[in-house]
Design an enzyme around this catalytic site. Structure first.
Site, PDB file in Angstrom:
ATOM      1  N   TYR A 190      15.337   5.223  13.193  1.00  7.15           N
ATOM      2  CA  TYR A 190      14.972   4.565  11.932  1.00  7.15           C
ATOM      3  C   TYR A 190      16.210   3.932  11.297  1.00  7.15           C
ATOM      4  N   THR A 229      18.468   1.514   2.947  1.00  5.33           N
ATOM      5  CA  THR A 229      18.357   2.967   2.766  1.00  5.33           C
ATOM      6  C   THR A 229      19.681   3.715   2.895  1.00  5.33           C
ATOM      7  N   GLU A 260      19.936   6.240   4.512  1.00  3.74           N
ATOM      8  CA  GLU A 260      20.014   6.735   5.894  1.00  3.74           C
ATOM      9  C   GLU A 260      21.078   5.980   6.700  1.00  3.74           C
ATOM     10  N   SER A 269       8.472   4.219   7.900  1.00  5.54           N
ATOM     11  CA  SER A 269       9.509   4.755   7.015  1.00  5.54           C
ATOM     12  C   SER A 269       9.831   6.231   7.265  1.00  5.54           C
ATOM     13  N   LEU A 321       9.193  -4.439   1.682  1.00  2.00           N
ATOM     14  CA  LEU A 321       9.146  -2.969   1.676  1.00  2.00           C
ATOM     15  C   LEU A 321       8.461  -2.406   2.917  1.00  2.00           C
ATOM     16  N   THR A 343       0.820  -1.226   0.000  1.00  2.19           N
ATOM     17  CA  THR A 343       0.000   0.000   0.000  1.00  2.19           C
ATOM     18  C   THR A 343       0.850   1.271   0.000  1.00  2.19           C
ATOM     19  N   GLY A 344       2.155   1.123   0.151  1.00  2.00           N
ATOM     20  CA  GLY A 344       3.037   2.287   0.225  1.00  2.00           C
ATOM     21  C   GLY A 344       3.369   2.847  -1.156  1.00  2.00           C
ATOM     22  N   GLN A 345       4.139   3.921  -1.146  1.00  2.73           N
ATOM     23  CA  GLN A 345       4.554   4.529  -2.417  1.00  2.73           C
ATOM     24  C   GLN A 345       5.232   3.496  -3.322  1.00  2.73           C
ATOM     25  N   ASP A 346       6.295   2.877  -2.810  1.00  2.00           N
ATOM     26  CA  ASP A 346       7.075   1.956  -3.638  1.00  2.00           C
ATOM     27  C   ASP A 346       6.288   0.684  -3.946  1.00  2.00           C
ATOM     28  N   ARG A 374       3.990  10.048  -2.983  1.00  2.04           N
ATOM     29  CA  ARG A 374       4.780  10.152  -1.760  1.00  2.04           C
ATOM     30  C   ARG A 374       3.906  10.553  -0.578  1.00  2.04           C
TER      31      ARG A 374
HETATM   32  P1  NAP Z   1       5.778   4.119   2.682  1.00  5.48           P
HETATM   33  O1  NAP Z   1       5.057   4.815   1.588  1.00  5.48           O
HETATM   34  O2  NAP Z   1       5.789   4.702   4.048  1.00  5.48           O
HETATM   35  O3  NAP Z   1       5.150   2.634   2.782  1.00  5.48           O
HETATM   36  C1  NAP Z   1       5.423   1.809   3.878  1.00  5.48           C
HETATM   37  C2  NAP Z   1       4.583   0.548   3.772  1.00  5.48           C
HETATM   38  O4  NAP Z   1       4.861  -0.251   4.936  1.00  5.48           O
HETATM   39  C3  NAP Z   1       3.068   0.806   3.763  1.00  5.48           C
HETATM   40  O5  NAP Z   1       2.467  -0.122   2.916  1.00  5.48           O
HETATM   41  C4  NAP Z   1       2.691   0.528   5.205  1.00  5.48           C
HETATM   42  O6  NAP Z   1       1.352   0.116   5.376  1.00  5.48           O
HETATM   43  C5  NAP Z   1       3.620  -0.644   5.504  1.00  5.48           C
HETATM   44  N1  NAP Z   1       3.778  -0.886   6.936  1.00  5.48           N
HETATM   45  C6  NAP Z   1       4.184  -0.022   7.892  1.00  5.48           C
HETATM   46  N2  NAP Z   1       4.199  -0.632   9.100  1.00  5.48           N
HETATM   47  C7  NAP Z   1       3.791  -1.905   8.901  1.00  5.48           C
HETATM   48  C8  NAP Z   1       3.591  -3.021   9.750  1.00  5.48           C
HETATM   49  N3  NAP Z   1       3.788  -2.973  11.068  1.00  5.48           N
HETATM   50  N4  NAP Z   1       3.178  -4.181   9.184  1.00  5.48           N
HETATM   51  C9  NAP Z   1       2.928  -4.261   7.857  1.00  5.48           C
HETATM   52  N5  NAP Z   1       3.097  -3.237   7.005  1.00  5.48           N
HETATM   53  C10 NAP Z   1       3.518  -2.077   7.527  1.00  5.48           C
HETATM   54  O7  NAP Z   1       7.282   3.839   2.287  1.00  5.48           O
HETATM   55  P2  NAP Z   1       7.982   3.850   0.835  1.00  5.48           P
HETATM   56  O8  NAP Z   1       8.488   5.218   0.572  1.00  5.48           O
HETATM   57  O9  NAP Z   1       7.115   3.169  -0.128  1.00  5.48           O
HETATM   58  O10 NAP Z   1       9.277   2.972   1.148  1.00  5.48           O
HETATM   59  C11 NAP Z   1       9.257   1.555   0.989  1.00  5.48           C
HETATM   60  C12 NAP Z   1      10.413   0.956   1.772  1.00  5.48           C
HETATM   61  O11 NAP Z   1      11.640   1.491   1.285  1.00  5.48           O
HETATM   62  C13 NAP Z   1      10.408   1.262   3.259  1.00  5.48           C
HETATM   63  O12 NAP Z   1      10.947   0.132   3.900  1.00  5.48           O
HETATM   64  C14 NAP Z   1      11.356   2.437   3.415  1.00  5.48           C
HETATM   65  O13 NAP Z   1      11.904   2.456   4.697  1.00  5.48           O
HETATM   66  C15 NAP Z   1      12.378   2.104   2.345  1.00  5.48           C
HETATM   67  N6  NAP Z   1      13.077   3.223   1.722  1.00  5.48           N
HETATM   68  C16 NAP Z   1      12.367   4.252   1.164  1.00  5.48           C
HETATM   69  C17 NAP Z   1      13.053   5.271   0.522  1.00  5.48           C
HETATM   70  C18 NAP Z   1      12.314   6.424  -0.127  1.00  5.48           C
HETATM   71  O14 NAP Z   1      12.973   7.435  -0.430  1.00  5.48           O
HETATM   72  N7  NAP Z   1      11.028   6.301  -0.393  1.00  5.48           N
HETATM   73  C19 NAP Z   1      14.456   5.230   0.446  1.00  5.48           C
HETATM   74  C20 NAP Z   1      15.131   4.167   1.012  1.00  5.48           C
HETATM   75  C21 NAP Z   1      14.430   3.153   1.630  1.00  5.48           C
HETATM   76  P3  NAP Z   1       0.160   1.182   5.642  1.00  5.48           P
HETATM   77  O15 NAP Z   1      -0.210   1.715   4.285  1.00  5.48           O
HETATM   78  O16 NAP Z   1      -0.877   0.343   6.267  1.00  5.48           O
HETATM   79  O17 NAP Z   1       0.716   2.231   6.559  1.00  5.48           O
HETATM   80  O1  G4F Z   2      11.673  14.006   3.268  1.00  2.00           O
HETATM   81  P1  G4F Z   2      12.337  13.580   4.511  1.00  2.00           P
HETATM   82  O2  G4F Z   2      11.461  13.399   5.713  1.00  2.00           O
HETATM   83  O3  G4F Z   2      13.117  12.261   4.142  1.00  2.00           O
HETATM   84  P2  G4F Z   2      14.349  11.500   4.817  1.00  2.00           P
HETATM   85  O4  G4F Z   2      14.490  11.849   6.255  1.00  2.00           O
HETATM   86  O5  G4F Z   2      15.519  11.730   3.941  1.00  2.00           O
HETATM   87  O6  G4F Z   2      13.874   9.988   4.730  1.00  2.00           O
HETATM   88  C1  G4F Z   2      13.363   9.437   3.525  1.00  2.00           C
HETATM   89  O7  G4F Z   2      14.425   8.996   2.716  1.00  2.00           O
HETATM   90  C2  G4F Z   2      15.212   7.923   3.281  1.00  2.00           C
HETATM   91  C3  G4F Z   2      16.324   7.592   2.284  1.00  2.00           C
HETATM   92  O8  G4F Z   2      17.438   8.411   2.545  1.00  2.00           O
HETATM   93  C4  G4F Z   2      14.323   6.738   3.543  1.00  2.00           C
HETATM   94  F1  G4F Z   2      15.048   5.725   4.060  1.00  2.00           F
HETATM   95  C5  G4F Z   2      13.209   7.122   4.488  1.00  2.00           C
HETATM   96  O9  G4F Z   2      12.331   6.019   4.648  1.00  2.00           O
HETATM   97  C6  G4F Z   2      12.424   8.287   3.904  1.00  2.00           C
HETATM   98  O10 G4F Z   2      11.765   7.841   2.752  1.00  2.00           O
HETATM   99  O11 G4F Z   2      13.473  14.612   4.917  1.00  2.00           O
HETATM  100  C7  G4F Z   2      14.495  15.000   4.020  1.00  2.00           C
HETATM  101  C8  G4F Z   2      15.296  16.153   4.613  1.00  2.00           C
HETATM  102  C9  G4F Z   2      15.732  15.948   6.060  1.00  2.00           C
HETATM  103  O12 G4F Z   2      17.065  16.351   6.230  1.00  2.00           O
HETATM  104  C10 G4F Z   2      14.831  16.857   6.865  1.00  2.00           C
HETATM  105  O13 G4F Z   2      15.436  17.373   8.046  1.00  2.00           O
HETATM  106  O14 G4F Z   2      14.454  17.294   4.623  1.00  2.00           O
HETATM  107  C11 G4F Z   2      14.601  17.966   5.859  1.00  2.00           C
HETATM  108  N1  G4F Z   2      13.388  18.741   6.128  1.00  2.00           N
HETATM  109  C12 G4F Z   2      13.347  20.099   6.224  1.00  2.00           C
HETATM  110  N2  G4F Z   2      12.111  20.494   6.538  1.00  2.00           N
HETATM  111  C13 G4F Z   2      12.156  18.263   6.376  1.00  2.00           C
HETATM  112  C14 G4F Z   2      11.353  19.376   6.640  1.00  2.00           C
HETATM  113  N3  G4F Z   2      11.659  16.997   6.383  1.00  2.00           N
HETATM  114  C15 G4F Z   2      10.336  16.843   6.643  1.00  2.00           C
HETATM  115  N4  G4F Z   2       9.813  15.585   6.604  1.00  2.00           N
HETATM  116  N5  G4F Z   2       9.516  17.911   6.935  1.00  2.00           N
HETATM  117  C16 G4F Z   2       9.982  19.196   6.923  1.00  2.00           C
HETATM  118  O15 G4F Z   2       9.242  20.134   7.195  1.00  2.00           O
END
Ligand code: NAP
Ligand code: G4F
Length: 363
Positions: free
Chosen positions: A151, A127, A129, A84, A80, A10-13, A186
């Protein structure tokens, strides 16, 4: 026909990956959580389609994971599911550890308990991170990790337990160390989407101001739809290996903000520094963006920049052929301009969310 199981569908990815795998002829199974709201926005268009199936499972519940793995018998698992949001992990560190760290172990053990360790390939959503308080720029597969949030610490366990199961049990399990990837799907509290929604609302007179945290933070942003293709490629590779996936280009939150407002028809000028910095509408002189320390993190990752050389060489990843930074900003703003245009003023959920985001009640 191959069978794939996606946790976090259900998430973005998850939603983009499900579309990709269906287009490749897979039988796609996804896990969902029970929620009081039944509408699953990102996958609503897939529900009811042939070869798309949903199962209840929670990353905190081994039994549910074992049951779904036993029933589906997947050839590939894309893990996934995660809590997150980095900032939320400071508020819910134990939940984040359970889901993002122990949850990975539960998936690996479910595969072993079902006797699928020889046949099932596993992708772990790792990630950038992990690099956290970065020890070198740009970051590649050999850069030391220095996680800088609950995280990231939880995800580090996920990374190492996947490596451990690969070495101990010879399982085909790999981590994609993905740098930030965004899209029109997102979550609304990640910085990019928060900005594109606010730019659209401000341009359409539905919000007055946007409050952000660290404007100087640097990220290597790509488009999520491009990145899910790499998840699939990592599992098709002849060896189980970990890969950095990134664009190799870095931008600041400020730059993202500038371009997003520009696409919405507003030219911003940033003046001041730190918490006093403001984004001013060049045309009207109105302050539209302000810094609020509410959005500062106890420890913030400020310099992510990926080096995807290995993925280029071994997976054929070519970021120059993918969606560029400007294209990404534009497609997100365009989608939010359309979304905001049909938001009803009387729609209290939406109105409250905008207000909460603005006041910093919701991050
Ligand atoms: P997202 O939109 O937050 O989606 C997270 C998914 O995990 C949702 O389907 C959510 O379900 C599910 N989930 C959360 N807690 C759960 C639980 N306890 N049991 C079962 N499902 C659960 O994240 P995303 O951006 O698609 O990212 C996908 C994965 O890649 C994550 O593991 C994230 O940490 C990792 N990642 C993301 C990025 C990025 O930039 N997007 C970068 C690096 C790594 P609900 O819809 O029910 O909440
Ligand atoms: O968009 P962010 O919340 O993403 P962040 O922390 O980089 O995490 C995302 O990317 C990771 C991969 O590197 C994933 F693993 C993780 O699951 C997630 O998808 O914040 C990006 C940057 C941060 O430095 C934050 O401090 O933006 C800065 N920021 C500035 N103002 C903000 C804000 N972030 C958020 N969320 N909200 C603000 O108002």
């Amino acid at each position: 026909m191959k069978t794939a199981l996606i946790t976090g569908v259900t998430g973005q990815d998850g939603s983009f990956l499900a579309e990709l795998l269906l287009s490749k002829g897979y039988d796609v199974h996804g896990t969902i959580r029970r929620s009081s709201v039944d509408f699953r926005e990102r996958i609503a268009h897939l529900e009811g389609r042939p070869h798309f199936h949903l199962h209840y499972a929670d990353m905190g519940d081994s039994m549910s994971l074992c049951q779904v793995v036993k029933n589906v018998v997947p050839d590939e698992i894309y893990n996934l599911a995660a809590q997150s949001h980095v900032q939320v992990s400071f508020d819910s560190p134990e939940f984040t550890a359970d889901v993002d760290a122990t949850g990975v172990l539960r998936v690996l053990e479910a595969v072993r308990l079902c006797g699928l360790e020889k046949s099932c390939r596993i992708y772990q959503a790792s990630t950038s991170e992990l690099y956290g308080k970065v020890e070198e720029v740009p970051q590649n597969e050999n850069t030391p990790f220095h996680p800088y949030s609950p995280y990231a610490v939880a995800k580090l366990y996920g990374f190492w337990i996947v490596k451990e199961y690969r070495e101990a049990y010879n399982m085909f399990c790999c981590s994609g160390i993905l740098f930030n990837h965004e899209s029109e799907r997102r979550g609304e509290t990640f910085v990019t989407r928060k900005i594109t929604l606010a730019a659209a609302r401000i341009a359409q007179g539905k919000q007055d101001k946007l409050y952000l945290g660290n404007l100087s933070s640097l990220r290597d942003w790509g488009y999520a739809k491009d990145y899910v293709e790499c998840m699939w490629k990592i599992l098709q590779h002849d060896q189980p290996e970990d890969f950095v996936i990134a664009t190799g280009v870095q931008h600041s939150v400020r730059e993202f903000c500038y371009l997003a407002f520009k696409r919405a028809g507003i030219e911003l000028e940033f003046v001041g520094e730190g918490a006093d910095e403001k984004g001013i509408d060049k045309n009207t002189g109105k302050i539209l963006v302000e810094v609020s320390p509410d959005f500062y993190r106890p420890t913030d990752v400020v310099n992510l920049w990926g080096d995807p050389t290995k993925a280029k060489e071994k997976l054929g990843w070519d970021p120059t052929k993918m969606t560029s930074f400007e294209e990404l900003v534009n497609l997100m703003v365009d989608a939010d301009m359309e979304k905001v245009a049909v938001e009803r003023v009387g729609d209290h959920v939406r109105t409250n969310l905008a207000e909460y985001l603005e006041k910093g009640i919701v991050k």
